[in-house]
Design an enzyme around this catalytic site. Structure first.
Site, PDB file in Angstrom:
ATOM      1  N   SER A  74       0.719  -1.224   0.057  1.00  0.00           N
ATOM      2  CA  SER A  74      -0.064   0.026  -0.065  1.00  0.00           C
ATOM      3  C   SER A  74       0.832   1.383   0.134  1.00  0.00           C
ATOM      4  O   SER A  74       2.135   1.238   0.486  1.00  0.00           O
ATOM      5  CB  SER A  74      -0.841   0.169   1.331  1.00  0.00           C
ATOM      6  OG  SER A  74      -0.247   0.552   2.305  1.00  0.00           O
ATOM      7  N   ASP A  75       0.279   2.129  -0.760  1.00  0.00           N
ATOM      8  CA  ASP A  75       0.896   3.493  -0.224  1.00  0.00           C
ATOM      9  C   ASP A  75       0.800   3.969   1.053  1.00  0.00           C
ATOM     10  O   ASP A  75       0.204   3.197   2.185  1.00  0.00           O
ATOM     11  CB  ASP A  75       0.300   4.634  -1.183  1.00  0.00           C
ATOM     12  CG  ASP A  75       1.454   5.781  -1.426  1.00  0.00           C
ATOM     13  OD1 ASP A  75       2.448   6.106  -0.728  1.00  0.00           O
ATOM     14  OD2 ASP A  75       1.290   6.405  -2.622  1.00  0.00           O
ATOM     15  N   TYR A  76       1.606   4.949   1.766  1.00  0.00           N
ATOM     16  CA  TYR A  76       1.497   5.240   2.853  1.00  0.00           C
ATOM     17  C   TYR A  76       0.323   5.545   3.588  1.00  0.00           C
ATOM     18  O   TYR A  76      -0.400   6.642   3.373  1.00  0.00           O
ATOM     19  CB  TYR A  76       2.612   6.792   3.272  1.00  0.00           C
ATOM     20  CG  TYR A  76       2.839   7.006   4.470  1.00  0.00           C
ATOM     21  CD1 TYR A  76       4.421   6.462   5.000  1.00  0.00           C
ATOM     22  CD2 TYR A  76       2.200   7.744   5.394  1.00  0.00           C
ATOM     23  CE1 TYR A  76       4.883   6.949   6.179  1.00  0.00           C
ATOM     24  CE2 TYR A  76       2.800   8.275   6.733  1.00  0.00           C
ATOM     25  CZ  TYR A  76       3.926   7.852   7.041  1.00  0.00           C
ATOM     26  OH  TYR A  76       4.251   7.973   8.417  1.00  0.00           O
ATOM     27  N   THR A  77      -0.041   4.627   4.583  1.00  0.00           N
ATOM     28  CA  THR A  77      -1.413   4.625   5.116  1.00  0.00           C
ATOM     29  C   THR A  77      -2.436   4.483   4.381  1.00  0.00           C
ATOM     30  O   THR A  77      -3.784   4.705   4.690  1.00  0.00           O
ATOM     31  CB  THR A  77      -1.573   5.904   6.219  1.00  0.00           C
ATOM     32  OG1 THR A  77      -1.726   7.176   5.821  1.00  0.00           O
ATOM     33  CG2 THR A  77      -0.340   6.002   7.339  1.00  0.00           C
TER      34      THR A  77
END
Length: 764
Positions: free
Chosen positions: A304-307
């Site tokens: 995933s991208d950041y969060t």
């Protein structure tokens, strides 16, 4: 069969044609690459059998590396763990990946905690956002893409990987392969621009560069084409915004660069922040599982991208964090970045049956296979050697490559009267503008690991190239967006005392990149006023434009006698610009994005579709056409455009056949000649238009390009090959088709000119 219209087009595809086109795609877009991580080893199966659900969740969790924290703010401060907590959780088997740390000592401490302190001794993966260099910074990807040189892109990625792995890293979250057609979006700086084909070629080159020939080599760095998918299509160019697009646009424009990167060997990808037609990418099972793994046969890892998994709640797509974790893992996201949701919720989700253990096991198997492909089980301390770190960091060879890449990325947009190149002596020069002596805005966005002591500003670079450095007068005139006391007056005086003015204006690096969307893509007003004051002196002006996107130039900046698009060129920016200004390097780069006439044209790109009422050639032509009241829908400087210090002529266009049979290859040849006074390089471009189709097609599409290096008076024949699969598009029922009929082509200097020909594709 297909009936032909009188003008050489066709009324629509037959069933036979549709199926033939789909069959052609099967070998082009659905074939599964032979990835190194495609089969789990006995070692992985043995580990998996012994793992607790907490240890499995740990392998699927990535956290910011606070054992060796990065310099500067790379991401929002969310769910951070201090060094002691990270080491303790690593020993407990609760972390699989650490990201954005730097330095071998911290990497050694963390890896020892994993392979000597944990129960199963599974090594950590060290990842980072190494986008366009590490300690030594190269041009932003958008600038470097203007070189139209895949070999250069591969070399700089290889160099970045060599330097980054020397600092204890294994994995980069690059290249960004999002096609970006709206220059208001700040992250256009990270990609290859507005064209699909250019994005495919350069994305694949960067993957090859990062990874090298052997993933287990000490200097190999796993590549991550991102952001999957269609992040470059955010509405209004607004960062993190929603995406609305058709299946045809998704398949034809936004997915091909990813497939090219995977075919080049990339074993990971990153889910995007955005939604597509209401479904967030991080919870999009159709995208991450059905298309990526089912259709394409991708065997690698999705992170995933950041969060981005936690943000499913803010999207209104998940009820709470637990539901967000459930949806992300079921959609096909293997690794959760920074949110900690997998670590927190997967044990309970599997125990309750909300997430089958088989789904978790499949993700863990892929992550462990990735670590095995990188050689970490056999050599967990690979890329962790302080002596190697010292030897491979900021070397003269790296700095020279940064300088070379910078020079090859500069686009000469105007050069009236042959003002450039300037003589190294005999002229008094005034360097004016907020970027004249600025060292903080040379590397551009996403260069947080760069060694600022390496940064070369314009004044330093120019003086080093001049016979008499005292012939350079330097004045800022103003800051990037504000005035300074007496700045205009001193700048005007400097211009009056000089023979030629070099005007360094544009964007700061904080105006480009992630979270830097702009509604107005002109240069800041205070700089425009400074430019007007300088132009009023009557001195010849050379604009040195600083930018991370296409800029809507206006007034005296737009009308300057010479304009160089210098972007953000990295550590050696000042020297690279000086090389071009004084002629040591003959500029040969071309625009990877269209420069609009005005900001309000966005989104703007060369390969748009025509309309039923296309704009007339005469700007004062008839009304009720696809045009604005004030301007034509044209570019100020089009995609593919660029000048040099010599001139080139194209001639003798020839097609091997006028009627291309279904399974044959069309050979397109032309002659290119250097008709100017000095040696130079030219980028010859091939464009095609499907004249009549069952769905309206772009006015032109880039299908090939070649760089040609010629001495004065020399010429060379160039050849492009076209096949049926180069002419596919998404047709009726969103199926790939190739339709017989007439196609126009251009062998050109840019997207708006060229030698013109045509051919007919037959259905047998």
């Amino acid at each position: 069969m297909v009936s032909k219209a009188s003008e050489g087009g066709r009324s629509g595809p037959s069933r036979r044609t549709m199926l033939a086109g789909a069959a052609a795609l099967a070998g082009y877009a659905v074939s599964a690459p032979a990835h190194a991580a495609s089969k789990a080893s006995d070692r992985i199966e043995a580990l998996l059998a012994r793992m607790t659900i907490e240890e499995k969740a740990g392998q699927l969790s990535c956290f910011a590396d606070m054992i060796r924290p990065p310099i500067g703010d790379i991401n929002p401060l969310v769910n951070l763990r201090n060094a002691q907590t990270l080491l303790a959780e690593t020993r407990a088997g609760r972390i699989g990946v650490l990201m954005n740390g730097m330095g071998t000592q911290g990497a050694l401490d963390a890896q020892k905690a994993a392979v000597e302190g944990s129960r199963l001794k599974i090594p950590l993966l060290f990842a980072a956002d190494v986008i366009h260099g590490f300690r030594t910074v190269f041009p932003i990807p958008l600038a470097e893409s203007g070189s139209f040189d895949p070999h250069l892109c591969e070399r700089t990625a290889r160099a970045a990987a060599s330097e980054a792995t020397a600092s204890g890293l294994h994995w980069t979250f690059a290249p960004m392969v999002d096609v970006a057609r709206d220059q208001r979006w700040g992250r256009v700086a990270e990609g290859a621009g507005e064209d699909v084909y250019l994005g495919e070629v350069l994305g694949a080159a960067r993957v090859r560069g990062f990874q090298g020939k052997d993933l287990k080599a000490e200097d190999s760095m796993l590549a991550t084409p991102k952001h999957f998918a269609a992040y470059g299509a955010v509405t209004a160019g607004l960062e993190y915004n929603a995406v609305e697009l058709s299946e045809a646009t998704l398949r034809e424009v936004h997915l091909p660069p990813f497939q090219a990167a995977f075919d080049a060997g990339a074993l990971s990808t990153m889910s995007a922040f955005n939604d597509i037609n209401g479904v967030p990418s991080t919870a999009n099972k159709r995208l991450l599982t059905d298309v990526l793994r089912g259709e394409w046969g991708f065997k690698g890892v999705v992170i995933s991208d950041y969060t981005a998994d936690q943000e499913l709640v803010a999207h209104g797509f998940a009820a709470d964090d637990r539901d967000a974790a459930r949806q992300a893992i079921l959609a096909g996201v293997d690794i959760s970045m920074q949110s900690g949701l997998y670590l927190r919720y997967l044990p309970e989700l599997t125990a309750s049956g909300a997430v089958p253990m088989a789904v978790v096991d499949a993700s863990v198997r892929r992550v462990l296979a990735l670590k095995e492909a990188l050689g970490l089980f056999d050599n967990p301390y690979r890329s962790i050697n302080d002596k190697v770190e010292a030897m491979r960091t900021a070397t003269p060879a790296l700095r020279q490559l940064s300088r070379e890449a910078g020079g090859r990325s500069i686009v000469l947009l105007r050069n009236e009267g042959g003002l450039l190149p300037l003589p190294r002596s005999g002229k008094r020069l005034a360097l004016i503008g907020p970027f004249a002596e600025d060292r903080d805005n040379v590397v551009g966005p996403w260069a947080f690991f760069g060694d600022k002591s390496l940064n070369v500003d314009l004044a330093t670079g120019l003086r080093a190239a001049m016979a008499s450095p005292t012939d350079l007068i330097v004045e800022r005139g103003c800051e990037v967006e504000t005035t300074i006391a007496g700045g205009f007056e001193r700048a005007v005086a400097a211009a009056q005392a000089a023979d030629i003015v070099l005007l360094a204006v544009g964007e700061s690096q904080d105006m480009s990149g992630e979270a830097k969307s702009r509604t107005d893509i002109r240069i800041p007003p205070v700089q425009q006023r400074l430019a007007e004051a300088i132009a009023a002196t009557g001195k010849p002006v050379v604009v040195l434009l600083r930018h991370g996107r296409a800029i809507a130039l206006e007034g005296v900046v737009r009308d300057a006698k010479a304009i160089l698009a210098t972007w953000f060129l990295g550590s050696e920016m000042g020297n690279a610009v000086a090389d071009v200004v004084f002629g040591a390097v003959n500029p040969s780069a071309r625009l990877p994005v269209s420069f609009p006439l005005e900001s309000g044209q966005q989104p703007f790109y060369y390969n748009s579709r025509t309309t039923g009422r296309p704009a007339p050639a005469d700007p004062n032509g008839q009304e009720y056409k696809a045009r604005w009241r004030s301007i034509r829908n044209d570019a100020l400087f089009p995609f593919g455009f660029g000048l040099g210090y010599t001139s080139f002529a194209l001639s003798d266009l020839k097609l091997s056949e006028a009627r291309l049979r279904w399974n044959n290859t069309l050979h397109v040849t032309a002659k290119v000649a250097n008709t100017g006074p000095v040696h130079g390089e030219h980028v010859v471009q091939l464009y095609v238009r499907d004249r009549v189709a069952s769905r309206t097609r772009p006015v032109r599409e880039l299908k090939g390009f070649q760089r040609v290096s010629l001495a004065p008076g020399a010429s060379r024949e160039i050849r492009f090959d076209l096949r049926r699969d180069n002419l596919m598009f998404l047709g009726d029922q969103d199926r790939w088709v190739v339709e017989p009929g007439v196609f126009d082509l251009w062998v050109a200097n840019s997207s708006i000119d060229g030698l013109t020909g045509s051919f007919e594709l037959l259905d047998s």
